[in-house]
Design a protein around this motif. Structure first.
Motif, mmCIF file in Angstrom:
data_model
loop_
_atom_site.group_PDB
_atom_site.id
_atom_site.type_symbol
_atom_site.label_atom_id
_atom_site.label_comp_id
_atom_site.label_asym_id
_atom_site.label_seq_id
_atom_site.Cartn_x
_atom_site.Cartn_y
_atom_site.Cartn_z
ATOM 1 N N LEU A 8 -45.505 -10.852 12.170
ATOM 2 C CA LEU A 8 -45.418 -9.613 12.940
ATOM 3 C C LEU A 8 -44.975 -9.971 14.348
ATOM 4 N N ILE A 9 -43.720 -9.705 14.648
ATOM 5 C CA ILE A 9 -43.146 -10.075 15.937
ATOM 6 C C ILE A 9 -42.178 -8.988 16.361
ATOM 7 N N LEU A 10 -41.941 -8.854 17.661
ATOM 8 C CA LEU A 10 -41.038 -7.823 18.176
ATOM 9 C C LEU A 10 -39.706 -7.890 17.425
ATOM 10 N N LEU A 19 -34.107 -12.181 18.493
ATOM 11 C CA LEU A 19 -34.876 -13.414 18.633
ATOM 12 C C LEU A 19 -35.881 -13.601 17.498
ATOM 13 N N ALA A 20 -36.136 -12.522 16.754
ATOM 14 C CA ALA A 20 -37.097 -12.603 15.646
ATOM 15 C C ALA A 20 -36.431 -12.976 14.323
ATOM 16 N N LEU A 21 -35.107 -13.123 14.313
ATOM 17 C CA LEU A 21 -34.380 -13.391 13.069
ATOM 18 C C LEU A 21 -34.911 -14.594 12.273
ATOM 19 N N PRO A 22 -35.353 -15.670 12.936
ATOM 20 C CA PRO A 22 -35.868 -16.810 12.150
ATOM 21 C C PRO A 22 -37.098 -16.481 11.302
ATOM 22 N N THR A 23 -37.781 -15.377 11.595
ATOM 23 C CA THR A 23 -38.983 -15.029 10.824
ATOM 24 C C THR A 23 -38.650 -14.201 9.581
ATOM 25 N N TYR A 24 -37.371 -13.885 9.372
ATOM 26 C CA TYR A 24 -36.975 -13.070 8.223
ATOM 27 C C TYR A 24 -36.436 -13.938 7.094
ATOM 28 N N ILE A 25 -36.683 -13.491 5.868
ATOM 29 C CA ILE A 25 -36.254 -14.232 4.683
ATOM 30 C C ILE A 25 -35.573 -13.283 3.701
ATOM 31 N N ALA A 26 -34.789 -13.859 2.785
ATOM 32 C CA ALA A 26 -34.140 -13.097 1.711
ATOM 33 C C ALA A 26 -33.753 -14.077 0.609
ATOM 34 N N ASP A 27 -33.206 -13.556 -0.490
ATOM 35 C CA ASP A 27 -32.759 -14.431 -1.573
ATOM 36 C C ASP A 27 -31.797 -15.486 -1.030
ATOM 37 N N LEU A 52 -36.590 -4.096 11.954
ATOM 38 C CA LEU A 52 -35.482 -4.834 12.562
ATOM 39 C C LEU A 52 -34.192 -4.037 12.523
ATOM 40 N N THR A 53 -33.821 -3.557 11.336
ATOM 41 C CA THR A 53 -32.546 -2.835 11.211
ATOM 42 C C THR A 53 -32.567 -1.532 12.002
ATOM 43 N N GLY A 54 -33.742 -0.883 12.056
ATOM 44 C CA GLY A 54 -33.854 0.354 12.821
ATOM 45 C C GLY A 54 -33.637 0.120 14.305
ATOM 46 N N TYR A 57 -30.238 -16.306 3.063
ATOM 47 C CA TYR A 57 -30.390 -15.837 4.442
ATOM 48 C C TYR A 57 -29.166 -15.064 4.939
ATOM 49 N N ILE A 58 -28.032 -15.279 4.314
ATOM 50 C CA ILE A 58 -26.821 -14.586 4.730
ATOM 51 C C ILE A 58 -26.997 -13.075 4.635
ATOM 52 N N HIS A 59 -27.880 -12.633 3.738
ATOM 53 C CA HIS A 59 -28.091 -11.195 3.568
ATOM 54 C C HIS A 59 -28.840 -10.589 4.754
ATOM 55 N N ILE A 60 -29.645 -11.389 5.432
ATOM 56 C CA ILE A 60 -30.291 -10.922 6.662
ATOM 57 C C ILE A 60 -29.220 -10.684 7.723
ATOM 58 N N ILE A 61 -28.307 -11.640 7.846
ATOM 59 C CA ILE A 61 -27.212 -11.513 8.826
ATOM 60 C C ILE A 61 -26.333 -10.314 8.501
ATOM 61 N N ILE A 62 -26.007 -10.136 7.212
ATOM 62 C CA ILE A 62 -25.173 -9.001 6.811
ATOM 63 C C ILE A 62 -25.894 -7.686 7.102
ATOM 64 N N GLY A 63 -27.214 -7.642 6.842
ATOM 65 C CA GLY A 63 -27.998 -6.439 7.130
ATOM 66 C C GLY A 63 -27.979 -6.099 8.605
ATOM 67 N N VAL A 64 -28.042 -7.128 9.445
ATOM 68 C CA VAL A 64 -27.979 -6.941 10.892
ATOM 69 C C VAL A 64 -26.611 -6.390 11.298
ATOM 70 N N ILE A 65 -25.566 -6.981 10.745
ATOM 71 C CA ILE A 65 -24.197 -6.546 11.059
ATOM 72 C C ILE A 65 -23.976 -5.101 10.614
ATOM 73 N N ILE A 66 -24.477 -4.767 9.417
ATOM 74 C CA ILE A 66 -24.354 -3.393 8.922
ATOM 75 C C ILE A 66 -25.038 -2.421 9.889
ATOM 76 N N SER A 67 -26.235 -2.746 10.286
ATOM 77 C CA SER A 67 -27.019 -1.850 11.140
ATOM 78 C C SER A 67 -26.352 -1.621 12.490
ATOM 79 N N ILE A 68 -25.966 -2.718 13.142
ATOM 80 C CA ILE A 68 -25.341 -2.599 14.459
ATOM 81 C C ILE A 68 -23.938 -2.013 14.353
ATOM 82 N N GLY A 69 -23.149 -2.571 13.434
ATOM 83 C CA GLY A 69 -21.751 -2.174 13.311
ATOM 84 C C GLY A 69 -21.568 -0.733 12.868
ATOM 85 N N LEU A 70 -22.337 -0.327 11.868
ATOM 86 C CA LEU A 70 -22.208 1.039 11.362
ATOM 87 C C LEU A 70 -22.668 2.059 12.395
#
Length: 371
Positions: free
Chosen positions: A324-326, A330-338, A247-249, A340-353
């Motif tokens: 296992l989804i593209l 749109l696949a964000l609902p299938t991701y989990i973390a301690d 996802l992050t890649g 969920y805000i950390h999934i969003i932050i990871g996405v922001i880091i990847s795109i923003g950086l």
């Protein structure tokens, strides 16, 4: 002085390889973007329940979106033949060898049948799914250009039509199926073991390295070797700790491509970069990678590192994927973390950086297209 010359040669070789790959992809970018956009729109329509996945409309839309991705070797064969100035029809024939039902069906049924190779006079023909691979067909056509030139030169004119195509195919098809094609798969199995080891020993480091180098694995078709590990983890534990790097890649490639949009000068290039970046956000990264990021090199590197950092962050906070989804927005609902805000932050880091670092690094060509 020798070290400087050696380094220069290495850089030139790497640069030439990248430029060759980008050059081969150039002519197919419009179709690549078109199919990518259709896949993105189809994904949105199904997510909003405007189109049913069981209906004929979805199947046709999905067919359109898959056209180039399923038959990639054919498109690349024609473009590579033009790039290497060799016979286009023999190049398509090589793609046909990779996509032949004997190989494709064998690869699909390998898990059930247990048959993973064909015996070609005691040499193994590995059954591999080549539908979205890139390097095998480009490398095959490149080598074929020399084989064809040599055979054509040695063959008397009166026998060329009969024997040149036959000899070229006799040489290139077995070479492709035994050596060139499976190369990425053989290496990929080793890479899969290394990735699994790194995640077991230190998930953060493993996720950073996998998130960083996954785009390189995609170039050589090695990323398929990771899929069985993801499937096994989901089956055993209910989620895969490796999947967030996918996802992050992908999203980092999107961020870099959207930054390229602002650095380009030509309106046509800007429009293509926008559509490529948008499709990457939904998980289809080929237009972004091969149309822009790899072409200008720096955005590709920026996206690699950004994707790695995003993956490491998500892994640190217990990130995983339950299906296992593209890997896209749109696949964000299938991701989990301690949390969920950390999934969003990871996405922001990847795109923003990736976006910011690409703007800082630039594309090194004053925003002008090579086309």
């Amino acid at each position: 002085e020798k070290d400087i010359k050696a380094t220069t040669v290495k850089k030139n070789v790497v640069a030439r390889v990248i430029e060759t790959i980008s050059g081969v992809f150039g002519p197919v970018i419009p179709v690549l973007i078109g199919c990518g956009m259709v896949k993105s729109v189809t994904a949105i329509l199904t997510t909003l329940n405007l189109v049913s996945k069981t209906g004929g409309g979805y199947q046709v839309f999905n067919l359109i979106g898959d056209l180039i991705f399923y038959f990639f070797p054919f498109f690349l064969a024609v473009s590579a033949a033009k790039k290497f100035k060799t016979n286009e029809y023999l190049a398509v024939a090589l793609a046909g060898a990779y996509m032949h039902p004997v190989i494709m069906d064998g690869a699909i049924n390998a898990a059930k049948s247990g048959v993973t190779t064909l015996d070609f006079f005691k040499l193994p023909v590995l059954l591999v799914n080549y539908k979205s691979t890139i390097i095998p067909i480009i490398a095959s056509v490149w080598i074929m250009s020399y084989v064809y030139k040599y055979v054509d030169k040695k063959m008397p004119d009166s026998f060329k039509v009969l024997f040149v195509p036959m000899i070229v195919l006799f040489v290139m098809v077995p070479l492709g199926l035994i050596v060139i094609g499976p190369f990425g798969t053989y290496i990929g199995k080793g890479v899969a073991q290394v990735v699994s080891y790194l995640y077991t020993k230190n998930g953060v480091i493993g996720s950073f390295l996998f998130g960083t180098f996954r785009p390189v694995l995609i170039l050589f078709g090695m990323h398929y070797a990771i899929t069985p590990i993801n499937s096994q983890l989901i089956a055993e534990y209910g989620y895969s700790v490796i999947s967030p790097a996918n996802l992050t890649g992908n999203l980092a490639q999107a961020g870099a491509c959207l930054a390229v949009l602002f650095l380009l000068k030509k309106k046509g290039d800007k429009a293509n970069a926008l559509s490529s970046g948008v499709t990457a956000l939904f998980g289809i990264t080929e237009p972004a990678i091969f149309g822009f990021n790899l072409k200008y090199k720096k955005p590709f590197i920026a996206a690699m590192i950004s994707g790695g950092i995003g993956a490491a962050y998500v892994n640190f906070w217990g990130g995983g994927a339950t299906a296992l989804i593209l890997p896209g927005l749109l696949a964000l609902p299938t991701y989990i973390a301690d949390s969920y805000i950390h999934i969003i932050i990871g996405v922001i880091i990847s795109i923003g950086l990736a976006f910011a670092s690409t703007l800082v690094l630039g594309i090194g060509e004053n925003g002008e297209s090579d086309e």
